[in-house]
Design an enzyme around this catalytic site. Structure first.
Site, PDB file in Angstrom:
ATOM      1  CB  SER A   1      -0.964   0.035   1.142  1.00 31.87           C
ATOM      2  OG  SER A   1      -1.676  -1.240   1.364  1.00 31.87           O
TER       3      SER A   1
HETATM    4  N1  SAH Z   1      -0.885  -4.599   3.751  1.00 38.07           N
HETATM    5  C1  SAH Z   1      -0.306  -5.172   2.536  1.00 38.07           C
HETATM    6  C2  SAH Z   1      -1.058  -4.580   1.291  1.00 38.07           C
HETATM    7  C3  SAH Z   1      -1.362  -5.801   0.746  1.00 38.07           C
HETATM    8  S1  SAH Z   1      -2.412  -5.792  -0.577  1.00 38.07           S
HETATM    9  C4  SAH Z   1       1.183  -4.256   2.397  1.00 38.07           C
HETATM   10  O1  SAH Z   1       1.348  -3.539   3.397  1.00 38.07           O
HETATM   11  O2  SAH Z   1       1.935  -4.902   1.912  1.00 38.07           O
HETATM   12  C5  SAH Z   1      -3.768  -6.635   0.008  1.00 38.07           C
HETATM   13  C6  SAH Z   1      -3.584  -8.211   0.188  1.00 38.07           C
HETATM   14  O3  SAH Z   1      -4.579  -8.933   0.519  1.00 38.07           O
HETATM   15  C7  SAH Z   1      -2.995  -9.095  -1.033  1.00 38.07           C
HETATM   16  O4  SAH Z   1      -1.754  -9.836  -0.467  1.00 38.07           O
HETATM   17  C8  SAH Z   1      -3.805 -10.163  -1.132  1.00 38.07           C
HETATM   18  O5  SAH Z   1      -3.486 -11.594  -1.504  1.00 38.07           O
HETATM   19  C9  SAH Z   1      -4.694 -10.190   0.210  1.00 38.07           C
HETATM   20  N2  SAH Z   1      -6.038 -10.759   0.335  1.00 38.07           N
HETATM   21  C10 SAH Z   1      -7.054 -10.829  -0.601  1.00 38.07           C
HETATM   22  N3  SAH Z   1      -8.215 -11.489  -0.086  1.00 38.07           N
HETATM   23  C11 SAH Z   1      -7.738 -11.847   1.107  1.00 38.07           C
HETATM   24  C12 SAH Z   1      -8.557 -12.805   2.068  1.00 38.07           C
HETATM   25  N4  SAH Z   1      -9.679 -13.223   2.035  1.00 38.07           N
HETATM   26  N5  SAH Z   1      -7.673 -12.996   3.216  1.00 38.07           N
HETATM   27  C13 SAH Z   1      -6.344 -12.703   3.305  1.00 38.07           C
HETATM   28  N6  SAH Z   1      -5.738 -11.974   2.599  1.00 38.07           N
HETATM   29  C14 SAH Z   1      -6.483 -11.469   1.359  1.00 38.07           C
END
Ligand code: SAH
Length: 221
Positions: free
Chosen positions: A62
């Site tokens: 993010s």
């Molecule tokens: N907070 C992260 C941002 C990741 S983007 C950072 O700082 O890097 C969002 C993430 O949510 C992705 O890695 C995706 O695989 C995950 N995601 C999507 N659906 C999900 C679910 N149901 N449970 C857990 N993770 C999920």
């Protein structure tokens, strides 16, 4: 290895404080977590730019401002327990770990969960547990949580997450369409069955894919 302190402090000054984030604990946490540790080797020099970056598997780390905005909206106390849904690179979990006593972070893609574990080890974060699974169902084993941060967008705040909040606890989640623009909302649990919802503004997140969110095929173009 380069530690990018100048770039990081400049990021906090211009992108975070400069845009109105005022909570000193949040500013300090963003100033302490090396975002370069959480991005791919080819992106180290871009780690402090004002944008999300690809981390593989069609996912992104993010934008720093959005992580700060979510942390400020969650207003965690130093003693609190957090659930972070969508570990991705582990960056948001690392920021939360400076603001909370303990963080449980859940990711559905196991390769990302494994890389995040390595990143968090390299960043010296010790109060985080990474689990692999469907975070739209929360993580009942460790519930209740004081704060829950969701880094992927759902059609609505999942009931399971609301039920895993402590009374008085806060959930911050983007809701709306599975692609494009969503609204970042804060849900506060007022009592066993009463919740207050506030709209914090427009954001753009990847979809939350799971039982209480989007089915996988809905996200195909
Ligand atoms: N907070 C992260 C941002 C990741 S983007 C950072 O700082 O890097 C969002 C993430 O949510 C992705 O890695 C995706 O695989 C995950 N995601 C999507 N659906 C999900 C679910 N149901 N449970 C857990 N993770 C999920």
């Amino acid at each position: 290895m380069q530690c990018f302190e100048t770039e990081r402090l400049e990021m906090v000054r211009t992108q975070i404080a400069g845009r109105g984030i005022a909570n000193p604990a949040v500013l300090s946490a963003l100033g302490q977590v090396g975002r370069h540790i959480f991005v791919r080797d080819q992106d180290k020099q871009k780690a402090y730019e004002d944008r999300p970056l690809a981390i593989g598997h069609a996912q992104t780390i993010s934008q720093p401002y959005i992580v700060a905005l979510m942390c400020e909206a969650l207003a965690p106390d130093p003693g609190c327990k957090a659930l972070d849904v969508g570990t991705g690179s582990g960056y948001a979990a690392a920021v939360l770990s400076h603001l909370c006593a303990r963080v449980v972070s859940i990711e559905r893609i196991d390769v990302l969960a494994r890389v995040a574990k390595e990143n968090l080890h390299a960043a010296n974060c010790q109060n985080i547990e990474i689990v692999c699974g469907d975070g739209s169902l929360g993580y009942p084993n460790e519930a209740p949580y004081d704060v829950i941060a969701v880094a992927a967008s759902a059609p609505a705040a999942p009931e399971a997450l609301k039920q895993q909040l402590r009374i008085g606890g806060r959930l911050v989640i983007p809701v709306g369409k599975s692609s494009g623009c969503q609204s970042l909302i804060r849900v506060t649990r007022l009592s066993d069955d009463r919740f207050e919802t506030e709209n914090l503004g427009a954001v753009a997140f990847v979809p939350l894919i799971g039982q209480e969110a989007w089915p996988e095929e809905r996200t195909l173009p």
